[in-house]
Design a protein around this motif. Sequence first.
Motif, short mmCIF file in Angstrom:
data_model
loop_
_atom_site.label_atom_id
_atom_site.label_comp_id
_atom_site.label_asym_id
_atom_site.label_seq_id
_atom_site.Cartn_x
_atom_site.Cartn_y
_atom_site.Cartn_z
N THR A 209 3.35 0.72 2.96
CA THR A 209 3.40 -0.56 3.64
C THR A 209 4.00 -1.54 2.65
OG1 THR A 209 1.43 0.01 4.90
CG2 THR A 209 2.07 -2.32 4.85
N LYS B 209 0.84 -1.19 0.00
CA LYS B 209 0.00 0.00 0.00
C LYS B 209 0.88 1.24 0.00
CE LYS B 209 -2.98 2.31 3.30
NZ LYS B 209 -3.62 2.19 4.60
N ASP C 208 0.23 5.26 0.76
CA ASP C 208 -0.75 6.24 1.26
C ASP C 208 -0.13 7.62 1.12
OD1 ASP C 208 -2.42 7.94 2.69
OD2 ASP C 208 -2.69 6.55 4.35
#
Length: 168
Positions: free
Chosen positions: A124, A115, A117
């Motif tokens: 991540t 991920k 963000d």
Amino acid sequence: MNAPATSAQQSNFQRAERQAQVVRALGALLPAHALLWQDEDTTPYECDGLTAYRQRPLVVALPETEAQVQAVLRTCHGLGVPVVARGAGTGLSGGAMPHGEGVTLSLARFNQILKVDPVARTATVQCGVRNLAISEAAAPYGLYYAPDPSSQIACTIGGNVAENSGGV
């Protein structure tokens, strides 16, 4: 005539017996392609980027799942076998120096970015993700991963964390 075995021969025999024991135990947990013990297969794992010091590991495990990592660690603990974690092997500190009677646990297959963000400015990622891949995944958001541009094509986030590496 049969001469008594030398201590070197006895040591080699003991190593071979221990290796067979570890291979049997880990072979029950990992697919065949994820377990290396032949000299020609383990030689690339005898050092990291610090090539002045070399030690061939007893066995190299290349797990593909977290459950396999857990099973390898649990089994090695039960057998009293030392484990050395290894990522890309680019380190210059000897942090991935194998133990001659132990298992080198390669985490190179854990190379997924899970991920990004951009609002929190976090990613991540698994430990085997190369630094450059993190920067490439963050680039569409105007972000980048800062450590060590000189080796970012090969080194991994796991090495940055484990060895406090990432800067010239």
